[in-house]
Design a protein around this motif. Structure first.
Motif, PDB file in Angstrom:
ATOM      1  N   LEU A 249       0.736  11.832   9.727  1.00  0.00           N
ATOM      2  CA  LEU A 249       0.615  10.962   8.554  1.00  0.00           C
ATOM      3  C   LEU A 249       2.040  10.631   8.114  1.00  0.00           C
ATOM      4  CD1 LEU A 249      -1.229   9.694   6.420  1.00  0.00           C
ATOM      5  CD2 LEU A 249      -1.340  11.892   5.268  1.00  0.00           C
ATOM      6  N   ALA A 250       2.391   9.329   8.131  1.00  0.00           N
ATOM      7  CA  ALA A 250       3.746   8.924   7.751  1.00  0.00           C
ATOM      8  C   ALA A 250       3.678   8.245   6.391  1.00  0.00           C
ATOM      9  CB  ALA A 250       4.327   7.984   8.798  1.00  0.00           C
ATOM     10  N   PHE A 251       4.439   8.763   5.426  1.00  0.00           N
ATOM     11  CA  PHE A 251       4.400   8.204   4.071  1.00  0.00           C
ATOM     12  C   PHE A 251       5.529   7.214   3.849  1.00  0.00           C
ATOM     13  CE2 PHE A 251       2.008  12.093   3.284  1.00  0.00           C
ATOM     14  CZ  PHE A 251       0.978  11.582   2.512  1.00  0.00           C
ATOM     15  N   CYS A 252       5.173   6.035   3.340  1.00  0.00           N
ATOM     16  CA  CYS A 252       6.170   5.051   2.940  1.00  0.00           C
ATOM     17  C   CYS A 252       6.047   4.862   1.432  1.00  0.00           C
ATOM     18  CB  CYS A 252       5.912   3.728   3.629  1.00  0.00           C
ATOM     19  SG  CYS A 252       6.207   3.787   5.393  1.00  0.00           S
ATOM     20  N   ASN A 253       7.114   4.360   0.825  1.00  0.00           N
ATOM     21  CA  ASN A 253       7.050   4.138  -0.623  1.00  0.00           C
ATOM     22  C   ASN A 253       6.440   2.788  -0.982  1.00  0.00           C
ATOM     23  OD1 ASN A 253       8.158   6.631  -0.918  1.00  0.00           O
ATOM     24  ND2 ASN A 253      10.157   5.940  -1.634  1.00  0.00           N
ATOM     25  N   THR A 254       6.432   1.843  -0.041  1.00  0.00           N
ATOM     26  CA  THR A 254       5.873   0.520  -0.346  1.00  0.00           C
ATOM     27  C   THR A 254       4.944   0.038   0.773  1.00  0.00           C
ATOM     28  OG1 THR A 254       7.642  -0.676   0.774  1.00  0.00           O
ATOM     29  CG2 THR A 254       7.991  -0.178  -1.569  1.00  0.00           C
ATOM     30  N   LYS A 255       4.069  -0.931   0.377  1.00  0.00           N
ATOM     31  CA  LYS A 255       3.151  -1.508   1.371  1.00  0.00           C
ATOM     32  C   LYS A 255       3.924  -2.234   2.463  1.00  0.00           C
ATOM     33  CE  LYS A 255       0.020  -2.714  -2.201  1.00  0.00           C
ATOM     34  NZ  LYS A 255      -0.457  -3.841  -2.981  1.00  0.00           N
ATOM     35  N   GLN A 256       4.986  -2.960   2.027  1.00  0.00           N
ATOM     36  CA  GLN A 256       5.762  -3.732   3.000  1.00  0.00           C
ATOM     37  C   GLN A 256       6.363  -2.802   4.046  1.00  0.00           C
ATOM     38  OE1 GLN A 256       5.757  -7.033   3.339  1.00  0.00           O
ATOM     39  NE2 GLN A 256       6.813  -6.575   5.252  1.00  0.00           N
ATOM     40  N   GLN A 257       6.848  -1.652   3.592  1.00  0.00           N
ATOM     41  CA  GLN A 257       7.436  -0.736   4.553  1.00  0.00           C
ATOM     42  C   GLN A 257       6.376  -0.174   5.503  1.00  0.00           C
ATOM     43  OE1 GLN A 257       9.352   2.919   3.236  1.00  0.00           O
ATOM     44  NE2 GLN A 257      11.083   2.385   4.525  1.00  0.00           N
ATOM     45  N   CYS A 258       5.160   0.011   4.992  1.00  0.00           N
ATOM     46  CA  CYS A 258       4.052   0.443   5.867  1.00  0.00           C
ATOM     47  C   CYS A 258       3.880  -0.567   6.995  1.00  0.00           C
ATOM     48  CB  CYS A 258       2.732   0.520   5.101  1.00  0.00           C
ATOM     49  SG  CYS A 258       2.589   1.891   3.956  1.00  0.00           S
ATOM     50  N   ARG A 259       3.812  -1.846   6.609  1.00  0.00           N
ATOM     51  CA  ARG A 259       3.598  -2.889   7.626  1.00  0.00           C
ATOM     52  C   ARG A 259       4.739  -2.912   8.625  1.00  0.00           C
ATOM     53  NH1 ARG A 259       2.862  -6.193   3.040  1.00  0.00           N
ATOM     54  NH2 ARG A 259       0.697  -6.096   2.365  1.00  0.00           N
ATOM     55  N   ASP A 260       5.978  -2.837   8.110  1.00  0.00           N
ATOM     56  CA  ASP A 260       7.138  -2.885   9.005  1.00  0.00           C
ATOM     57  C   ASP A 260       7.135  -1.724   9.979  1.00  0.00           C
ATOM     58  OD1 ASP A 260       7.887  -5.094   7.610  1.00  0.00           O
ATOM     59  OD2 ASP A 260       9.461  -4.100   6.425  1.00  0.00           O
ATOM     60  N   LEU A 261       6.805  -0.553   9.476  1.00  0.00           N
ATOM     61  CA  LEU A 261       6.832   0.630  10.342  1.00  0.00           C
ATOM     62  C   LEU A 261       5.768   0.516  11.435  1.00  0.00           C
ATOM     63  CD1 LEU A 261       7.901   3.389  11.141  1.00  0.00           C
ATOM     64  CD2 LEU A 261       6.398   4.422   9.438  1.00  0.00           C
ATOM     65  N   VAL A 262       4.575   0.057  11.066  1.00  0.00           N
ATOM     66  CA  VAL A 262       3.527  -0.098  12.076  1.00  0.00           C
ATOM     67  C   VAL A 262       4.000  -1.067  13.158  1.00  0.00           C
ATOM     68  CG1 VAL A 262       1.223  -1.061  12.470  1.00  0.00           C
ATOM     69  CG2 VAL A 262       1.586   0.585  10.650  1.00  0.00           C
ATOM     70  N   ASP A 263       4.641  -2.170  12.759  1.00  0.00           N
ATOM     71  CA  ASP A 263       5.148  -3.126  13.752  1.00  0.00           C
ATOM     72  C   ASP A 263       6.151  -2.466  14.688  1.00  0.00           C
ATOM     73  OD1 ASP A 263       3.589  -5.031  12.671  1.00  0.00           O
ATOM     74  OD2 ASP A 263       5.180  -6.040  11.526  1.00  0.00           O
ATOM     75  N   VAL A 264       7.076  -1.711  14.116  1.00  0.00           N
ATOM     76  CA  VAL A 264       8.116  -1.069  14.933  1.00  0.00           C
ATOM     77  C   VAL A 264       7.474  -0.072  15.907  1.00  0.00           C
ATOM     78  CG1 VAL A 264      10.057   0.570  14.826  1.00  0.00           C
ATOM     79  CG2 VAL A 264       9.971  -1.369  13.249  1.00  0.00           C
ATOM     80  N   LEU A 265       6.533   0.727  15.413  1.00  0.00           N
ATOM     81  CA  LEU A 265       5.918   1.745  16.279  1.00  0.00           C
ATOM     82  C   LEU A 265       5.074   1.093  17.371  1.00  0.00           C
ATOM     83  CD1 LEU A 265       4.882   4.463  13.658  1.00  0.00           C
ATOM     84  CD2 LEU A 265       6.812   4.521  15.243  1.00  0.00           C
ATOM     85  N   GLN A 266       4.302   0.078  16.975  1.00  0.00           N
ATOM     86  CA  GLN A 266       3.457  -0.576  17.981  1.00  0.00           C
ATOM     87  C   GLN A 266       4.316  -1.207  19.071  1.00  0.00           C
ATOM     88  OE1 GLN A 266       0.713  -3.075  15.826  1.00  0.00           O
ATOM     89  NE2 GLN A 266      -0.722  -1.389  15.519  1.00  0.00           N
ATOM     90  N   ALA A 267       5.457  -1.771  18.676  1.00  0.00           N
ATOM     91  CA  ALA A 267       6.358  -2.378  19.663  1.00  0.00           C
ATOM     92  C   ALA A 267       6.879  -1.324  20.641  1.00  0.00           C
ATOM     93  CB  ALA A 267       7.522  -3.074  18.957  1.00  0.00           C
ATOM     94  N   GLN A 268       6.914  -0.082  20.195  1.00  0.00           N
ATOM     95  CA  GLN A 268       7.358   1.002  21.095  1.00  0.00           C
ATOM     96  C   GLN A 268       6.192   1.602  21.883  1.00  0.00           C
ATOM     97  OE1 GLN A 268       9.449   3.964  18.765  1.00  0.00           O
ATOM     98  NE2 GLN A 268      10.818   2.448  17.870  1.00  0.00           N
ATOM     99  N   GLY A 269       5.016   1.018  21.745  1.00  0.00           N
ATOM    100  CA  GLY A 269       3.856   1.505  22.492  1.00  0.00           C
ATOM    101  C   GLY A 269       3.174   2.695  21.828  1.00  0.00           C
ATOM    102  N   ILE A 270       3.501   2.957  20.572  1.00  0.00           N
ATOM    103  CA  ILE A 270       2.876   4.086  19.876  1.00  0.00           C
ATOM    104  C   ILE A 270       1.709   3.555  19.051  1.00  0.00           C
ATOM    105  CG2 ILE A 270       3.228   5.839  18.073  1.00  0.00           C
ATOM    106  CD1 ILE A 270       6.118   6.066  19.063  1.00  0.00           C
TER     107      ILE A 270
END
Ligand code: AMP
Length: 463
Positions: A249-270
């Motif tokens: 479970l990865a906690f972000c402080n904002t919704k935008q950061q949640c979206r950005d992190l998911v994009d970054v991880l998905q791009a890495q195949g995670i």
């Protein structure tokens, strides 16, 4: 002579069938809150119990309320109030699990966000145990579809959160419609002023159960990494590929950061999914199903969205940013390392966040264990993959699909070993089944080609 183990369930006045269920579930011994609360609750006392999610509190009140059910009657005899729909779903799941031995205990979830008419229809057929959120319960009480005249047990779960969310009046209104001669069990992680007021109003000579040490806290291993803003999101991928936790479970402080992190991880195949307040209820349900059935490695969430979630088997928590609220930090990391399992809590802190780190250090009385990012090297070149894959079947409760039908279609008809089939969640319009990654395509094909419950269905792998 050896004295009986004070934590063994068989020291309690529980039926042989319930003891057998506990054994089947692998509940070998009582957790501290169960050991403290169950003897009192089973003896009929009202209780104020201090317990957090992950302490085994649900079983503590569920076993007590189930023990009092009179199965000759069909009226509602136990009511559990929860702050959120997710918690209500999880409580209902645990109550059903524990009620497995008793035949036909009906457990109904009544929460907002779902149409009211089918709930009223289900109530008309009788529900021994009702679990719900205050607003919707009041709706049903006002319509007369829910009647509490035969109520034996009232449970206030996560009472502090319900107060935070402004449910005081609703709780009062619900309690006033229940018989006075009932048992009331109040569970709360903290004891703010309002809890005392609640207890004074609605509990009768309650016994207090409080555990000074949070169970499992010593099982959480914390590591800190200093990052620059540019490194932060990328560092999450490094952590995951290095430590390879199955569920994080990865906690972000904002919704935008949640979206950005998911994009970054998905791009890495995670495999990562975001949970935040902007999701439609249906999407939110799907995200939670995929994460809890272990077919998604990382759930990225804001604190608000993660409220009330209870996820068993969480190997790691990541603080993508350091929260300004020190108590929130403790709450976040407390979600891993539960029920005797150990867990990791990783925190990424920038220089600007060191003031927050200092305050956390003060609260925990422990210096943060900082490690260099360069230490994170992956021994395995393949990106982290979850062990399971989710297949969505278009069709659910409305089509009268049951978990057993899906299991049968996969194991009997398609010859997939039962051990390769994971959780099956039947929702109103969709069914989700987790299968081992290696048999995902075979399972998808089988479900599309063979009828389930005599009907053709459409099934697709969710990636
Ligand atoms: P809770 O605090 O009720 O959310 O429970 C946390 C998790 O611990 C749930 O997944 C329960 O199924 C599990 N659990 C509850 N009681 C026990 C027990 N006595 N032994 C092992 N696991 C338990």
């Amino acid at each position: 002579m050896t004295s009986p183990d004070p934590k063994a369930f068989d020291t309690l006045p529980l039926s042989a069938a319930t003891l057998a269920t506990l054994q089947q579930l692998g509940y070998a011994a009582m957790t501290p809150v169960q050991a403290a609360a169950l003897p009192l609750a089973l003896a009929g006392h009202d209780l104020i119990a201090q317990a957090q999610t992950g302490s085994g509190k649900t079983a503590a009140f569920a076993l007590a309320l189930l023990a009092r059910l009179d199965m000759q009657r069909t009226d509602t005899q136990a009511l559990v109030l929860c702050p959120t729909r997710e918690l209500a779903d999880q409580v209902a799941l645990e109550v059903r699990r524990l009620a497995r031995a008793a035949s036909n205990v009906k457990v109904l979830v009544l929460c907002g966000g779902a149409p009211i008419k089918p709930q009223a229809d289900s109530l008309a057929h009788g529900a021994h145990v009702v679990v719900g959120t205050p607003g919707r319960l009041i709706d049903h009480l006002e319509r007369g579809t829910l009647v509490l005249d035969a109520l034996q047990t009232l449970v206030l779960d996560e009472a502090d959160r319900m107060l935070d969310m402004g449910f005081m009046d609703d709780i009062a209104s619900i309690a006033s419609r229940a018989p006075k001669a009932r048992q009331t069990l109040l569970f709360s992680a903290t004891y703010p002023e309002g809890i005392q007021q609640l207890a004074k109003k609605f509990l009768r000579e309650p016994k207090e159960v409080s555990l000074t040490q949070r169970p499992g806290s010593q099982q959480i291993r914390q590591r800190w990494y200093e990052v620059t803003e540019e490194e932060r999101l990328h560092a999450v991928g490094l952590l995951l590929n290095h430590w390879r936790p199955a569920s994080t479970l990865a906690f972000c402080n904002t919704k935008q950061q949640c979206r950005d992190l998911v994009d970054v991880l998905q791009a890495q195949g995670i495999s990562a999914l975001a949970l935040h307040g902007d999701l439609e209820q249906r999407d939110r349900d799907q995200v939670l199903v995929r994460f809890t059935n272990r077919s998604c490695s990382v759930l990225v969430a804001t604190d608000v969205a993660a409220r009330g979630l209870d996820i068993a088997q969480l190997e790691a928590v990541i603080n993508v940013e350091i929260t300004p609220d020190v108590e929130v930090h403790t709450h976040r990391i407390g979600r891993t390392g539960r029920a005797g399992e150990s867990g990791w809590a990783f925190s990424l802190a920038s220089l600007e966040e060191m003031g927050r780190v200092g305050r956390i250090e003060q609260l925990q009385g422990q210096a943060p264990d900082f490690h260099p990012l360069a230490e994170l090297t992956s021994s395995d070149s393949t990106p982290l993959q979850p062990p399971m894959v989710t297949i969505q079947i278009l069709g659910g409760r409305k089509e009268k699909i049951r978990a057993g039908d899906v299991l049968g279609a996969l194991t009997k008809d398609a010859g997939i070993p039962g051990a390769q089939v994971g959780k099956i969640n039947v929702n109103d319009f969709s069914t989700y089944v987790a299968v081992a990654r290696t048999v995902a395509r075979q399972a998808e094909q089988a479900l599309n080609n063979k009828p389930v419950k005599g009907k053709r269905v459409k099934a697709r792998v969710l990636e």
